[in-house]
Design an enzyme around this catalytic site. Structure first.
Site, PDB file in Angstrom:
ATOM      1  N   ARG A  37     -30.957 -36.896 -40.163  1.00  0.00           N
ATOM      2  CA  ARG A  37     -30.672 -35.675 -40.939  1.00  0.00           C
ATOM      3  C   ARG A  37     -29.228 -35.602 -41.424  1.00  0.00           C
ATOM      4  O   ARG A  37     -28.931 -34.972 -42.428  1.00  0.00           O
ATOM      5  CB  ARG A  37     -31.039 -34.437 -40.141  1.00  0.00           C
ATOM      6  CG  ARG A  37     -30.124 -34.139 -38.995  1.00  0.00           C
ATOM      7  CD  ARG A  37     -30.563 -32.879 -38.292  1.00  0.00           C
ATOM      8  NE  ARG A  37     -30.507 -33.124 -36.862  1.00  0.00           N
ATOM      9  CZ  ARG A  37     -30.286 -32.165 -35.975  1.00  0.00           C
ATOM     10  NH1 ARG A  37     -30.136 -30.935 -36.365  1.00  0.00           N
ATOM     11  NH2 ARG A  37     -30.243 -32.447 -34.708  1.00  0.00           N
ATOM     12  N   GLY A 117     -36.755 -34.946 -40.658  1.00  0.00           N
ATOM     13  CA  GLY A 117     -38.102 -35.509 -40.595  1.00  0.00           C
ATOM     14  C   GLY A 117     -39.021 -34.738 -39.654  1.00  0.00           C
ATOM     15  O   GLY A 117     -38.607 -34.308 -38.576  1.00  0.00           O
ATOM     16  N   HIS A 445      -5.468 -60.544  -7.296  1.00  0.00           N
ATOM     17  CA  HIS A 445      -4.541 -59.610  -6.659  1.00  0.00           C
ATOM     18  C   HIS A 445      -3.287 -59.474  -7.522  1.00  0.00           C
ATOM     19  O   HIS A 445      -2.806 -60.482  -8.037  1.00  0.00           O
ATOM     20  CB  HIS A 445      -4.149 -60.131  -5.272  1.00  0.00           C
ATOM     21  CG  HIS A 445      -3.116 -59.277  -4.598  1.00  0.00           C
ATOM     22  ND1 HIS A 445      -3.442 -58.082  -4.012  1.00  0.00           N
ATOM     23  CD2 HIS A 445      -1.776 -59.446  -4.454  1.00  0.00           C
ATOM     24  CE1 HIS A 445      -2.335 -57.539  -3.510  1.00  0.00           C
ATOM     25  NE2 HIS A 445      -1.304 -58.342  -3.762  1.00  0.00           N
TER      26      HIS A 445
HETATM   27  P1  FAD Z   1     -28.754 -38.478 -30.119  1.00  0.00           P
HETATM   28  O1  FAD Z   1     -27.479 -39.162 -29.974  1.00  0.00           O
HETATM   29  O2  FAD Z   1     -28.844 -37.023 -29.819  1.00  0.00           O
HETATM   30  O3  FAD Z   1     -29.243 -38.739 -31.604  1.00  0.00           O
HETATM   31  C1  FAD Z   1     -30.361 -38.132 -32.140  1.00  0.00           C
HETATM   32  C2  FAD Z   1     -30.242 -38.202 -33.641  1.00  0.00           C
HETATM   33  O4  FAD Z   1     -31.458 -37.751 -34.199  1.00  0.00           O
HETATM   34  C3  FAD Z   1     -29.150 -37.293 -34.199  1.00  0.00           C
HETATM   35  O5  FAD Z   1     -28.350 -38.025 -35.086  1.00  0.00           O
HETATM   36  C4  FAD Z   1     -29.913 -36.210 -34.937  1.00  0.00           C
HETATM   37  O6  FAD Z   1     -29.235 -35.732 -36.068  1.00  0.00           O
HETATM   38  C5  FAD Z   1     -31.173 -36.946 -35.323  1.00  0.00           C
HETATM   39  N1  FAD Z   1     -32.340 -36.065 -35.503  1.00  0.00           N
HETATM   40  C6  FAD Z   1     -32.879 -35.233 -34.580  1.00  0.00           C
HETATM   41  N2  FAD Z   1     -33.980 -34.656 -35.080  1.00  0.00           N
HETATM   42  C7  FAD Z   1     -34.111 -35.134 -36.341  1.00  0.00           C
HETATM   43  C8  FAD Z   1     -35.063 -34.912 -37.348  1.00  0.00           C
HETATM   44  N3  FAD Z   1     -36.101 -34.103 -37.162  1.00  0.00           N
HETATM   45  N4  FAD Z   1     -34.910 -35.556 -38.522  1.00  0.00           N
HETATM   46  C9  FAD Z   1     -33.858 -36.398 -38.714  1.00  0.00           C
HETATM   47  N5  FAD Z   1     -32.941 -36.644 -37.785  1.00  0.00           N
HETATM   48  C10 FAD Z   1     -33.073 -36.033 -36.615  1.00  0.00           C
HETATM   49  N6  FAD Z   1     -23.276 -40.544 -22.869  1.00  0.00           N
HETATM   50  C11 FAD Z   1     -22.760 -41.658 -22.336  1.00  0.00           C
HETATM   51  O7  FAD Z   1     -23.499 -42.581 -22.024  1.00  0.00           O
HETATM   52  N7  FAD Z   1     -21.405 -41.790 -22.145  1.00  0.00           N
HETATM   53  C12 FAD Z   1     -20.538 -40.800 -22.461  1.00  0.00           C
HETATM   54  O8  FAD Z   1     -19.342 -40.936 -22.277  1.00  0.00           O
HETATM   55  C13 FAD Z   1     -21.061 -39.616 -23.024  1.00  0.00           C
HETATM   56  N8  FAD Z   1     -20.235 -38.622 -23.381  1.00  0.00           N
HETATM   57  C14 FAD Z   1     -20.759 -37.511 -23.972  1.00  0.00           C
HETATM   58  C15 FAD Z   1     -19.894 -36.496 -24.354  1.00  0.00           C
HETATM   59  C16 FAD Z   1     -20.384 -35.362 -24.959  1.00  0.00           C
HETATM   60  C17 FAD Z   1     -19.436 -34.273 -25.378  1.00  0.00           C
HETATM   61  C18 FAD Z   1     -21.791 -35.242 -25.206  1.00  0.00           C
HETATM   62  C19 FAD Z   1     -22.346 -34.020 -25.869  1.00  0.00           C
HETATM   63  C20 FAD Z   1     -22.660 -36.239 -24.817  1.00  0.00           C
HETATM   64  C21 FAD Z   1     -22.153 -37.383 -24.199  1.00  0.00           C
HETATM   65  N9  FAD Z   1     -22.988 -38.410 -23.787  1.00  0.00           N
HETATM   66  C22 FAD Z   1     -22.467 -39.526 -23.223  1.00  0.00           C
HETATM   67  C23 FAD Z   1     -24.446 -38.335 -23.965  1.00  0.00           C
HETATM   68  C24 FAD Z   1     -24.881 -39.152 -25.191  1.00  0.00           C
HETATM   69  O9  FAD Z   1     -24.194 -38.676 -26.322  1.00  0.00           O
HETATM   70  C25 FAD Z   1     -26.374 -39.045 -25.369  1.00  0.00           C
HETATM   71  O10 FAD Z   1     -27.029 -39.437 -24.190  1.00  0.00           O
HETATM   72  C26 FAD Z   1     -26.831 -39.935 -26.512  1.00  0.00           C
HETATM   73  O11 FAD Z   1     -26.202 -39.597 -27.717  1.00  0.00           O
HETATM   74  C27 FAD Z   1     -28.345 -39.824 -26.688  1.00  0.00           C
HETATM   75  O12 FAD Z   1     -28.738 -40.696 -27.666  1.00  0.00           O
HETATM   76  P2  FAD Z   1     -30.082 -40.490 -28.469  1.00  0.00           P
HETATM   77  O13 FAD Z   1     -30.141 -41.626 -29.430  1.00  0.00           O
HETATM   78  O14 FAD Z   1     -31.209 -40.254 -27.554  1.00  0.00           O
HETATM   79  O15 FAD Z   1     -29.923 -39.111 -29.260  1.00  0.00           O
END
Ligand code: FAD
Length: 467
Positions: A37, A117, A445
């Site tokens: 998105r 989507g 070390h």
């Molecule tokens: P997401 O990263 O949430 O990506 C999902 C994507 O899907 C997004 O881009 C969204 O826009 C898109 N999307 C959703 N619905 C739709 C739709 N209907 N149509 C089109 N697009 C859509 N994890 C770590 O491992 N190490 C860290 O240091 C860490 N630090 C973090 C710090 C913060 C402040 C936060 C908030 C999270 C952190 N995390 C960290 C967690 C990590 O960001 C998430 O676990 C990870 O991003 C999850 O990945 P994902 O691909 O499942 O989903």
């Protein structure tokens, strides 16, 4: 305008889980489409999560270290803070990485469709874009739509002084007095950043320890250390939040609750994240979603609909980028016909705070629950030459061994760069190493990772029946 695209694999969401799945699918020769998105790829992690938070934590660490050396006769004076320049730096880091992803997608001929989507049936997703709508017809789908911050009904989230982690990462201002609601990893990391920038930070946590997933002894020393930075209110919960002209007034109850409502310039609500499963009409494809919005999968990341997979935050805890990446690889490989499945022994967790708190494999709590005959071995950094030399002697390295096999089953590190030290412990668990393997490995070390070998020696010294 509208168009229709046919593809072998569609990935909904371009976070770490989604782009990893898409790139692996393309590398395996599958025709692949990503739906996202936002205009930038990378999801929460690259845009408003892991990466921007670490860029800011790095700056906070350097500032803290500069302050700390004043005890050794070197003074830099008070820092001046140019918030615009810092924000530019953070955005540049994000841009470099998201730009890199776009390049990698192009190189692999992964088509990116921008827009929101939603499933319209078992083999189609409708994408509503800014300028055009697209129907993506697919043979296989991988749902990687991620998660978002939890909101509570009694909190006026629409007030600009009530922040979630995304707001906090925008660096709009440095509030004089800030409340961090929730003593988990995200809240403590952002609290660390804003403390370094000059905010006075209160942290309120409902449970009796911060970072509740880690063992109590691991968190103890850390808690002592962060009390220098934060006013920590454990076993205390927020009962009301009121937005007034002169600030946000927060009422708390519990062990450390102030008797009067407290006024804050900003409140960061960091009480966890909730999956986006209910927002994509997955039920129109026949995919089951639980009441919280999680999508259930088997070990091959397959949902109840055999050609639709789900990965990343949307399938459950731990909500971590590296877990999603590996799940993404599994989903893509299964679609390509490989008999791969997701069954890791370890998923590391790290709080990139100061000091870092990192753990991998089983915690002591989990070993106990599983009835494992275990023993722990701790090497305190007060006995590490390197730690003493770099003002980090309040750290520790803890290993957990199966007492019967002497194999390592878990470990934790608290201290400077603790997260980096975790790599060796994770590999040792996955490889089935025993204490002798670790103790006999010659560690350089003076290093901090020496502490891993030395902790293994502690275990070796405590046993008399070496196999
Ligand atoms: P997401 O990263 O949430 O990506 C999902 C994507 O899907 C997004 O881009 C969204 O826009 C898109 N999307 C959703 N619905 C739709 C739709 N209907 N149509 C089109 N697009 C859509 N994890 C770590 O491992 N190490 C860290 O240091 C860490 N630090 C973090 C710090 C913060 C402040 C936060 C908030 C999270 C952190 N995390 C960290 C967690 C990590 O960001 C998430 O676990 C990870 O991003 C999850 O990945 P994902 O691909 O499942 O989903």
């Amino acid at each position: 305008m509208s168009q229709t695209i046919k593809t072998q694999v569609v990935v909904l969401g371009s976070g770490p889980a989604g782009y990893s799945a898409a790139f692996r699918a393309a590398d395996l020769g599958l025709d692949t489409v990503i739906i996202e998105r936002f205009s930038a790829l990378g999801g929460v992690c690259l845009n408003v999560g892991c990466i921007p938070s670490k860029a800011l934590l790095h700056v906070a660490k350097v500032m803290d270290e500069a302050k700390a050396v004043s005890a050794h006769g070197i003074s830099f004076g008070e820092p001046t803070i140019d918030l615009d320049a810092l924000r530019d730096h953070k955005n540049k880091v994000i841009g470099q990485l998201t730009g890199g992803l776009a390049g990698m997608a192009k190189q692999r001929k992964v088509q990116v469709v921008n827009g929101y989507g939603k499933f319209t049936g078992p083999n189609s997703i409708a994408v509503e874009g800014d300028s055009e709508n697209t129907i993506v017809e697919f043979d296989n789908a991988i749902i990687a739509a991620g998660s978002r911050p939890i909101e509570l009904p009694f909190i006026p989230h629409q007030d600009p002084r009530i922040w979630d982690s995304t707001d906090a990462l925008e660096l709009r201002e440095v509030p004089e007095r800030m409340l961090v609601m929730g003593g988990g990893i995200i809240g403590l990391e952002m609290g660390t950043v804003y403390h370094a920038l000059g905010s006075q930070i209160d942290v309120v946590e409902m449970l009796d320890q911060v970072i509740p997933a880690a063992d109590k002894d691991v968190v103890r020393g850390f808690t002592k250390r962060i009390k220098n930075k934060f006013n920590l209110m454990l076993s205390t919960k927020v009962t009301s939040v009121e937005a007034k002209d002169d600030g946000i007034y927060v009422t708390m109850e519990g062990k450390k609750a102030p008797t009067e409502p407290q006024r804050y310039d900003a409140v960061l609500v960091s009480i966890g994240r909730t999956p986006n499963g209910k927002n994509i009409d997955a039920e129109k494809a026949g995919v089951n979603i639980d009441e919280r919005g999680f999508i259930g999968v088997d070990k091959q990341m397959r949902t109840n609909v055999s050609h639709i997979f789900a990965i990343g935050d949307i399938v459950g805890q731990p909500m971590l980028a590296h877990k999603g990446v590996h799940e993404g690889h599994v989903a893509a490989e299964v679609i390509s016909g490989k008999k791969h499945f997701f069954d890791p022994k370890v998923i590391p967790s790290i709080a990139y705070t100061d000091p870092e708190v990192a753990w991998v494999g089983l915690t002591e709590k989990e070993a106990k629950e599983q009835g494992i005959n275990y023993e722990t071995a701790v090497f305190p950094w007060a006995a590490s030459g390197r730690a003493i030399a770099q003002d980090a002697s309040d750290g520790m390295t803890k290993l957990i061994f199966d007492k019967d096999s002497h194999r390592i089953i878990g470990g934790a590190v608290v201290g400077s760069n603790g997260g980096e030290l975790l790599g060796e412990i994770g590999l040792a668990i996955e490889m089935g190493c025993d204490a002798e393997d670790l103790a006999l490995t010659i560690h350089a070390h003076p290093t901090l990772h020496e502490s891993v070998g030395l902790a293994a020696e502690v275990f070796e010294g405590s046993i008399t029946d070496l196999p």
